[in-house]
Design a protein around this motif. Structure first.
Motif, mmCIF file in Angstrom:
data_model
loop_
_atom_site.group_PDB
_atom_site.id
_atom_site.type_symbol
_atom_site.label_atom_id
_atom_site.label_comp_id
_atom_site.label_asym_id
_atom_site.label_seq_id
_atom_site.Cartn_x
_atom_site.Cartn_y
_atom_site.Cartn_z
ATOM 1 N N UNK A 1 0.836 -1.205 0.000
ATOM 2 C CA UNK A 1 0.000 0.000 0.000
ATOM 3 C C UNK A 1 0.869 1.253 0.000
ATOM 4 N N UNK A 2 1.955 1.228 0.755
ATOM 5 C CA UNK A 2 2.881 2.357 0.788
ATOM 6 C C UNK A 2 3.441 2.625 -0.610
ATOM 7 N N UNK A 3 3.796 1.571 -1.322
ATOM 8 C CA UNK A 3 4.315 1.733 -2.680
ATOM 9 C C UNK A 3 3.266 2.355 -3.602
ATOM 10 N N UNK A 4 2.010 1.965 -3.412
ATOM 11 C CA UNK A 4 0.926 2.559 -4.203
ATOM 12 C C UNK A 4 0.839 4.059 -3.947
ATOM 13 N N UNK A 5 0.954 4.455 -2.691
ATOM 14 C CA UNK A 5 0.918 5.875 -2.342
ATOM 15 C C UNK A 5 2.106 6.619 -2.956
ATOM 16 N N UNK A 6 3.269 5.949 -2.959
ATOM 17 C CA UNK A 6 4.470 6.579 -3.538
ATOM 18 C C UNK A 6 4.283 6.882 -5.018
ATOM 19 N N UNK A 7 3.561 6.017 -5.723
ATOM 20 C CA UNK A 7 3.379 6.176 -7.162
ATOM 21 C C UNK A 7 2.144 7.006 -7.520
ATOM 22 N N UNK A 8 1.284 7.275 -6.543
ATOM 23 C CA UNK A 8 0.049 7.998 -6.837
ATOM 24 C C UNK A 8 0.306 9.494 -6.999
ATOM 25 N N UNK A 9 -0.532 10.144 -7.758
ATOM 26 C CA UNK A 9 -0.389 11.592 -7.954
ATOM 27 C C UNK A 9 -0.773 12.359 -6.700
ATOM 28 N N UNK A 10 -1.632 11.772 -5.854
ATOM 29 C CA UNK A 10 -2.068 12.455 -4.640
ATOM 30 C C UNK A 10 -1.037 12.359 -3.524
ATOM 31 N N UNK A 11 -0.113 11.411 -3.631
ATOM 32 C CA UNK A 11 0.886 11.240 -2.588
ATOM 33 C C UNK A 11 0.336 10.508 -1.383
ATOM 34 N N UNK A 12 0.850 10.838 -0.211
ATOM 35 C CA UNK A 12 0.497 10.140 1.017
ATOM 36 C C UNK A 12 -0.833 10.657 1.571
ATOM 37 N N UNK A 13 -1.922 10.078 1.106
ATOM 38 C CA UNK A 13 -3.248 10.477 1.572
ATOM 39 C C UNK A 13 -3.567 9.877 2.940
ATOM 40 N N UNK A 14 -2.706 9.003 3.466
ATOM 41 C CA UNK A 14 -2.922 8.418 4.792
ATOM 42 C C UNK A 14 -2.414 9.325 5.903
ATOM 43 N N UNK A 15 -1.170 9.819 5.752
ATOM 44 C CA UNK A 15 -0.559 10.583 6.835
ATOM 45 C C UNK A 15 0.058 11.915 6.405
ATOM 46 N N UNK A 16 0.023 12.222 5.123
ATOM 47 C CA UNK A 16 0.499 13.526 4.679
ATOM 48 C C UNK A 16 2.002 13.684 4.601
ATOM 49 N N UNK A 17 2.720 12.614 4.435
ATOM 50 C CA UNK A 17 4.175 12.692 4.298
ATOM 51 C C UNK A 17 4.539 13.404 3.001
ATOM 52 N N UNK A 18 5.517 14.298 3.049
ATOM 53 C CA UNK A 18 5.917 15.046 1.861
ATOM 54 C C UNK A 18 6.254 14.098 0.714
ATOM 55 N N UNK A 19 5.814 14.452 -0.475
ATOM 56 C CA UNK A 19 5.972 13.560 -1.617
ATOM 57 C C UNK A 19 7.436 13.266 -1.932
ATOM 58 N N UNK A 20 8.321 14.203 -1.673
ATOM 59 C CA UNK A 20 9.739 13.952 -1.951
ATOM 60 C C UNK A 20 10.313 12.866 -1.050
ATOM 61 N N UNK A 21 9.638 12.594 0.067
ATOM 62 C CA UNK A 21 10.077 11.530 0.965
ATOM 63 C C UNK A 21 9.453 10.180 0.622
ATOM 64 N N UNK A 22 8.469 10.185 -0.281
ATOM 65 C CA UNK A 22 7.746 8.958 -0.604
ATOM 66 C C UNK A 22 8.502 8.168 -1.668
ATOM 67 N N UNK A 23 9.452 7.376 -1.221
ATOM 68 C CA UNK A 23 10.304 6.584 -2.104
ATOM 69 C C UNK A 23 9.889 5.120 -1.985
ATOM 70 N N UNK A 24 9.414 4.492 -3.063
ATOM 71 C CA UNK A 24 8.894 3.118 -2.980
ATOM 72 C C UNK A 24 9.947 2.106 -2.559
ATOM 73 N N UNK A 25 9.468 1.015 -1.974
ATOM 74 C CA UNK A 25 10.336 -0.070 -1.501
ATOM 75 C C UNK A 25 10.106 -1.255 -2.432
ATOM 76 N N UNK A 26 10.889 -1.308 -3.504
ATOM 77 C CA UNK A 26 10.616 -2.266 -4.572
ATOM 78 C C UNK A 26 11.849 -3.030 -5.066
#
Length: 248
Positions: free
Chosen positions: A141-166
């Motif tokens: 789910x975290x990876x999905x948020x990282x790739x989404x245009x809305x970013x972290x809709x769960x907790x509001x983490x800055x998009x630049x910090x949203x780096x997928x774990x793949x």
């Protein structure tokens, strides 16, 4: 008020994914000064951080903060990379990696586990059964948020910090969350609640149909050195009341 919290790698506090004893994500990992407060609302026990082959990209984005890696150690990243490159994949004992400790620039040590799959990493970290499945689902789910245009809709983490774990190898470290702590600057009393405003007893169990909001709620301030502002108390009462209403 208390600083720090959560679980992080030998590089100190940085916006790496964190999961609790149930294998679920519980916070905005980039809001470092709030981690202490939110961590104490979790079930006590195992917690972990997880990253992948691109770990250095996340570490490089860490802020200049207490416990972060960017404290002026000129050779820190060189030493860290050498140690991370030497982490043994699949070793149940983990591997020792050099870390930095606050402004003293002292060289510390941390244990990092590595695996070729997230399933294997979960085993090394100590997750089993439902918690292990939650671990895998939370990362997906975290990876999905990282790739989404809305970013972290769960907790509001800055998009630049949203780096997928793949990308293998996958890295992680285990720690523990507890309900104790070492408050500093100011100690604030009040009823302790979970994330849905349910009041907790001394065993950290929900008290049925009892909620708390506003000034009677303990642990309001996760921020160190926070400055009072107009509407602070009223704003918290309204926000907590809104959350409680939706919970009920």
């Amino acid at each position: 008020m208390a600083l720090r919290g959560g679980v992080s790698g030998p590089w100190g506090t940085c916006p790496v994914l964190m999961l609790n004893v149930e294998g679920t994500r519980f916070c905005n990992e980039g809001a470092i000064s709030r981690l202490g407060s939110v961590s104490k609302r979790q079930l006590a026990g195992l917690a972990c951080y997880v990253t992948d082959a691109n770990w250095s990209e996340t570490v490089a984005k860490a802020p200049l903060d207490h416990g972060a890696p960017n404290f002026g150690m000129d050779d820190f990243y060189d030493v860290l990379k050498a140690d991370m490159d030497a982490v043994e994949i699949g070793n149940p004992e983990g591997s020792t990696v050099t870390g930095a400790n606050l402004a003293e620039r002292k060289m510390m040590k941390g244990t990092v586990f590595a695996a070729n799959t997230l399933e294997e990493l979960a085993d090394l970290l100590g997750y089993e059964g439902e918690a292990k499945q939650n671990f895998l689902d939370s990362i997906a789910h975290y990876n999905e948020l990282c790739h989404s245009t809305e970013g972290d809709t769960d907790y509001g983490k800055d998009k630049e910090f949203m780096i997928p774990i793949e990308k293998a190898p996958f890295y992680g470290g285990a720690g523990n969350l507890s309900h104790g702590g070492n408050p500093s600057m100011v100690t604030l009393s009040g009823l302790v609640t979970d994330a849905e405003q349910n009041v907790l007893n001394t065993q950290w169990e929900k008290i049925g149909n009892l909620y708390a909001a506003g000034n009677c709620l303990g642990g309001r301030y996760g921020l160190g050195y926070s400055t009072p502002m107009a509407g602070n108390s009223v704003g918290m009462a309204m926000t907590h009341g809104w959350l409680t209403g939706h919970t009920c």
